[in-house]
Design an enzyme around this catalytic site. Structure first.
Site, PDB file in Angstrom:
ATOM      1  N   GLY A  62      -7.294  48.524  65.217  1.00 39.00           N
ATOM      2  CA  GLY A  62      -8.551  48.904  64.605  1.00 39.00           C
ATOM      3  C   GLY A  62      -8.373  49.205  63.134  1.00 39.00           C
ATOM      4  N   GLY A  63      -7.627  48.335  62.437  1.00 35.82           N
ATOM      5  CA  GLY A  63      -7.313  48.577  61.039  1.00 35.82           C
ATOM      6  C   GLY A  63      -8.142  47.770  60.059  1.00 35.82           C
ATOM      7  CE1 TYR A  77     -16.089  59.338  69.789  1.00 35.73           C
ATOM      8  CE2 TYR A  77     -16.632  61.642  69.341  1.00 35.73           C
ATOM      9  CZ  TYR A  77     -15.981  60.478  68.989  1.00 35.73           C
ATOM     10  OH  TYR A  77     -15.212  60.439  67.853  1.00 35.73           O
TER      11      TYR A  77
END
Length: 249
Positions: free
Chosen positions: A13-14, A150
């Site tokens: 997730g970069g 979440y």
């Protein structure tokens, strides 16, 4: 000499936000960087922004076989991994009475299951003594309206850091958590809000933070750098909360 000189760093997730800022900082500190994302266009743009030697790999934590392929690419092109940042995650909320099973599964599958299997599948590709940094959330430290699942998913990954550190003691692999609070990132623009509504949301969030502002991705990246580097060599199973005091005061 950089704090990550000659290290191989892989940021899951970069390709945007905190992950991208972290990848840029790691590269400036001497690391050879690989990133993942789900969108080829943003991946290409992010790799260009980080530097010409950045390896960009399309992968999705909901597709476990894509993780296998991503790790294989990193090992074949860069070598074994010294730093793994597990930053893939989503925020979605809803009132308890309106929460659906589909929404529950989506949040848990990405934030918790995705994190667990991202680390599990990394094991053959990690050097002994590697550092793993999981993105948590300050929301796990507080009660937040409409964010029950979440927040619980982020509390779960906080627990993972403790237990996986215990599991990996024999290989001297450290697992720690960086938990941001309210941070200005592109995620706010993906909530279906207009630019004016996004601005209003950020102002509202800032008012709830003791320091009266939201954080920025570059500030968070410094926390990841500390946990990734030898400066945190005596930390494992621990958490750094960077939220301007939101969950603490």
């Amino acid at each position: 000499m950089g704090k990550l000189n000659n290290k191989i760093a892989f940021i899951i997730g970069g390709n945007s936000g905190i992950g991208l800022a972290t990848a840029e900082l790691f590269a400036s500190e001497g690391a050879r960087v690989a990133i993942t994302g789900r969108d080829e266009n943003t991946l290409k743009d992010a790799a260009y922004q980080i530097g010409e030697n950045t390896l960009a790999v399309k992968a999705d934590v909901l597709n476990l076989s894509s993780l296998d392929e991503a790790y294989q690419q990193v090992e074949s092109k860069l070598g074994k991994i010294d730093v793994l940042v597990v930053n893939a995650g989503i925020f979605k909320g809803a009132p308890l009475a309106a929460f659906t099973e589909e929404l529950f599964d989506e949040i848990v599958d990405i934030n918790f299951k995705g994190t667990f299997f991202t680390i599990k599948k990394a094991l053959p590709y990690l050097n002994d003594g590697a550092s793993i940094v999981i993105t948590g959330s300050a929301a796990a430290e507080a009660g937040v309206v409409n964010a029950s699942v979440y927040s619980a998913s982020k509390a779960a990954v906080r627990s993972l850091a403790r237990n996986l550190s215990a599991d990996l003691l024999g290989r001297k692999i450290r697992v720690n958590v960086l938990s941001p609070g309210h941070v200005e990132t592109p995620i706010h623009g993906r909530l279906g809000l207009s630019p004016e509504q996004v601005k209003g949301l950020r102002e509202e969030l800032a008012n709830g933070v003791p320091v009266k502002r939201v954080g920025n991705a570059e500030e968070m990246a410094k926390g990841y750098l500390f946990l990734a580097s030898d400066e945190s060599s005596f930390m494992l199973g621990a958490e750094i909360v960077m939220d301007g005091g939101w969950s603490q005061l």
